[in-house]
Scaffold this motif. Structure first.
Motif, PDB file in Angstrom:
ATOM      1  N   UNK A 130       0.835  -1.368  -0.008  1.00 13.31           N
ATOM      2  CA  UNK A 130      -0.001  -0.031   0.048  1.00 13.31           C
ATOM      3  C   UNK A 130       0.984   1.267  -0.303  1.00 13.31           C
ATOM      4  N   UNK A 131       0.224   2.303  -0.118  1.00 13.73           N
ATOM      5  CA  UNK A 131       0.887   3.638  -0.120  1.00 13.73           C
ATOM      6  C   UNK A 131       0.891   4.256   1.272  1.00 13.73           C
ATOM      7  N   UNK A 132       1.910   4.368   2.038  1.00 17.92           N
ATOM      8  CA  UNK A 132       1.970   4.971   3.522  1.00 17.92           C
ATOM      9  C   UNK A 132       2.473   6.244   3.151  1.00 17.92           C
ATOM     10  N   UNK A 133       1.434   7.005   4.201  1.00 13.43           N
ATOM     11  CA  UNK A 133       1.883   8.457   4.278  1.00 13.43           C
ATOM     12  C   UNK A 133       1.778   8.625   5.896  1.00 13.43           C
ATOM     13  N   UNK A 134       3.269   8.791   6.246  1.00 12.42           N
ATOM     14  CA  UNK A 134       3.472   9.076   7.508  1.00 12.42           C
ATOM     15  C   UNK A 134       3.595  10.547   7.908  1.00 12.42           C
ATOM     16  N   UNK A 135       2.961  11.033   8.831  1.00 13.60           N
ATOM     17  CA  UNK A 135       2.882  12.387   9.174  1.00 13.60           C
ATOM     18  C   UNK A 135       3.125  12.892  10.340  1.00 13.60           C
ATOM     19  N   UNK A 136       4.159  13.649  10.482  1.00 20.41           N
ATOM     20  CA  UNK A 136       4.553  14.468  11.973  1.00 20.41           C
ATOM     21  C   UNK A 136       4.806  15.854  11.588  1.00 20.41           C
ATOM     22  N   UNK A 137       3.982  16.824  12.270  1.00 14.68           N
ATOM     23  CA  UNK A 137       4.438  18.303  11.707  1.00 14.68           C
ATOM     24  C   UNK A 137       5.797  18.804  12.100  1.00 14.68           C
ATOM     25  N   UNK A 150       9.776   2.250  11.902  1.00 13.03           N
ATOM     26  CA  UNK A 150      10.509   0.879  12.400  1.00 13.03           C
ATOM     27  C   UNK A 150       9.292   0.013  13.224  1.00 13.03           C
ATOM     28  N   UNK A 151       8.429   1.058  13.990  1.00 12.40           N
ATOM     29  CA  UNK A 151       7.461   0.200  14.590  1.00 12.40           C
ATOM     30  C   UNK A 151       6.389  -0.238  13.837  1.00 12.40           C
ATOM     31  N   UNK A 152       6.096   0.303  12.625  1.00 17.44           N
ATOM     32  CA  UNK A 152       5.105  -0.118  11.633  1.00 17.44           C
ATOM     33  C   UNK A 152       5.553  -1.188  10.699  1.00 17.44           C
ATOM     34  N   UNK A 153       6.758  -1.793  10.807  1.00 12.19           N
ATOM     35  CA  UNK A 153       7.356  -2.729  10.013  1.00 12.19           C
ATOM     36  C   UNK A 153       6.577  -4.038   9.931  1.00 12.19           C
ATOM     37  N   UNK A 154       6.184  -4.430  11.008  1.00 10.03           N
ATOM     38  CA  UNK A 154       5.412  -5.664  11.427  1.00 10.03           C
ATOM     39  C   UNK A 154       4.153  -5.752  10.694  1.00 10.03           C
ATOM     40  N   UNK A 155       3.726  -4.702  10.098  1.00  7.23           N
ATOM     41  CA  UNK A 155       2.351  -4.490   9.457  1.00  7.23           C
ATOM     42  C   UNK A 155       2.253  -4.753   7.961  1.00  7.23           C
ATOM     43  N   UNK A 156       3.636  -4.942   7.316  1.00  2.00           N
ATOM     44  CA  UNK A 156       3.698  -5.278   6.028  1.00  2.00           C
ATOM     45  C   UNK A 156       4.655  -4.315   5.432  1.00  2.00           C
ATOM     46  N   UNK A 157       4.974  -4.531   4.378  1.00  2.00           N
ATOM     47  CA  UNK A 157       5.737  -3.709   3.494  1.00  2.00           C
ATOM     48  C   UNK A 157       5.203  -2.603   2.499  1.00  2.00           C
ATOM     49  N   UNK A 158       5.186  -1.378   2.652  1.00  2.00           N
ATOM     50  CA  UNK A 158       4.476  -0.389   1.902  1.00  2.00           C
ATOM     51  C   UNK A 158       5.144  -0.573   0.230  1.00  2.00           C
ATOM     52  N   UNK A 159       4.327  -0.221  -0.495  1.00  2.00           N
ATOM     53  CA  UNK A 159       4.668  -0.300  -2.088  1.00  2.00           C
ATOM     54  C   UNK A 159       5.401   1.203  -2.038  1.00  2.00           C
ATOM     55  N   UNK A 160       4.885   2.434  -1.475  1.00  2.00           N
ATOM     56  CA  UNK A 160       5.598   3.520  -1.387  1.00  2.00           C
ATOM     57  C   UNK A 160       5.412   4.186  -0.039  1.00  2.00           C
ATOM     58  N   UNK A 161       6.396   5.073   0.180  1.00  2.00           N
ATOM     59  CA  UNK A 161       6.470   5.708   1.455  1.00  2.00           C
ATOM     60  C   UNK A 161       6.466   7.285   1.314  1.00  2.00           C
ATOM     61  N   UNK A 162       5.594   7.981   1.864  1.00  2.00           N
ATOM     62  CA  UNK A 162       5.859   9.320   1.882  1.00  2.00           C
ATOM     63  C   UNK A 162       5.645  10.125   3.377  1.00  2.00           C
ATOM     64  N   UNK A 163       6.553  10.754   3.615  1.00  2.00           N
ATOM     65  CA  UNK A 163       6.746  11.261   4.964  1.00  2.00           C
ATOM     66  C   UNK A 163       6.347  12.745   4.654  1.00  2.00           C
ATOM     67  N   UNK A 178      19.221   9.884   5.753  1.00  2.00           N
ATOM     68  CA  UNK A 178      20.141   8.756   5.518  1.00  2.00           C
ATOM     69  C   UNK A 178      19.522   7.424   6.183  1.00  2.00           C
ATOM     70  N   UNK A 179      18.413   7.659   6.770  1.00  2.00           N
ATOM     71  CA  UNK A 179      17.613   6.379   7.296  1.00  2.00           C
ATOM     72  C   UNK A 179      16.626   5.807   6.542  1.00  2.00           C
ATOM     73  N   UNK A 180      16.343   6.410   5.478  1.00  2.00           N
ATOM     74  CA  UNK A 180      15.207   5.924   4.632  1.00  2.00           C
ATOM     75  C   UNK A 180      15.681   5.604   3.053  1.00  2.00           C
ATOM     76  N   UNK A 181      14.928   4.742   2.424  1.00  2.00           N
ATOM     77  CA  UNK A 181      15.428   4.420   1.135  1.00  2.00           C
ATOM     78  C   UNK A 181      15.531   5.389   0.052  1.00  2.00           C
ATOM     79  N   UNK A 182      16.000   5.192  -1.221  1.00  2.00           N
ATOM     80  CA  UNK A 182      16.245   6.325  -1.981  1.00  2.00           C
ATOM     81  C   UNK A 182      14.813   6.599  -2.625  1.00  2.00           C
ATOM     82  N   UNK A 183      13.756   5.666  -2.820  1.00  3.26           N
ATOM     83  CA  UNK A 183      12.548   5.592  -3.285  1.00  3.26           C
ATOM     84  C   UNK A 183      11.454   6.395  -2.466  1.00  3.26           C
ATOM     85  N   UNK A 184      12.058   6.728  -1.098  1.00  2.00           N
ATOM     86  CA  UNK A 184      10.941   7.437  -0.326  1.00  2.00           C
ATOM     87  C   UNK A 184      11.045   8.961  -0.501  1.00  2.00           C
TER      88      UNK A 184
END
Length: 219
Positions: A130-137, A150-163, A178-184
């Motif tokens: 799925x497409x994960x949107x992770x929001x923190x102001x 990291x805490x969300x990883x047990x719930x599955x691997x998203x296809x896309x990640x947007x912060x 430095x902690x997220x993949x190039x496709x994030x």
């Protein structure tokens, strides 16, 4: 990681950023929440340009119309409690999204200038493909964003990640980079120069959670 700093181009976003920063205007907590919500709408709109789209035939009272509609399965996850108004703004635009909520807070042991990120509460649907949107102001040190992902990883691997963040310190942006993949993708309204010795963004705006919902008791 792809970094999208929306403030690099002037827009009405500047008005909402100026108001959440202003000592006088931010005294109105309802206006503060509404401005955060509107910023979430703008960031969501900009992010939507990168989603996947598929043509759909729509029947109008006078005929047929083909229009491209997003076909992403979106999960919108916000970090409590400051993330609630931002979550609402994003949900205004992605109103069919599934929702997740996670608590993350700074735990000061003995030194008030050092802390660790504690994650306690988490409610999340399946994230697989799925497409994960992770929001923190506020993207200060970046540790909360990394810890919650990291805490969300047990719930599955998203296809896309947007912060999604409103104000970040350059140090925090560099940390998540430095902690997220190039496709994030990171979508951020503006980036400030530095952190103070307590890890708050300078000039920033203060504590977003307190401004939105009132001061919390310290333990």
């Amino acid at each position: 990681m792809h970094i999208h700093n929306i403030s690099q181009q002037n827009s009405i976003l500047n008005t909402f950023i100026s108001e959440i920063r202003s000592e006088n205007i931010q005294k109105d907590s309802m206006r503060f929440r509404r401005n955060v919500e509107r910023i979430g709408e703008i960031l969501g709109y900009e992010m939507s340009k990168t989603l996947n789209y598929k043509s759909k035939n729509i029947k109008t009272p006078l005929g047929l119309c083909d229009i491209n509609l997003s076909n992403n399965d979106i999960v919108l996850c916000s970090i409590l409690r400051a993330g609630v108004p931002l979550h609402n703004g994003l949900l205004n635009y992605f109103d069919t999204a599934e929702n997740a909520f996670i608590s993350a807070y700074r735990h000061h042991k003995h030194d008030p200038e050092s802390f660790e990120i504690i994650v306690e509460y988490l409610a999340c649907p399946n994230l697989e493909n799925k497409t994960l949107i992770l929001a923190d102001p506020m993207l200060a040190t970046g540790q909360s964003m990394v810890a919650t992902f990291e805490a969300l990883k047990p719930f599955g691997k998203p296809k896309e990640v947007h912060l999604i963040s409103i104000i970040g310190a350059q140090e925090g942006v560099d940390f998540v980079n430095t902690h997220f993949d190039d496709n994030v993708h990171l979508w951020i309204a503006t980036v400030d120069e530095k952190l103070n010795d307590k890890g708050y963004i300078i000039p920033g705006l203060g504590d977003a959670g307190d401004l939105a919902f009132g001061e919390k008791l310290q333990q």
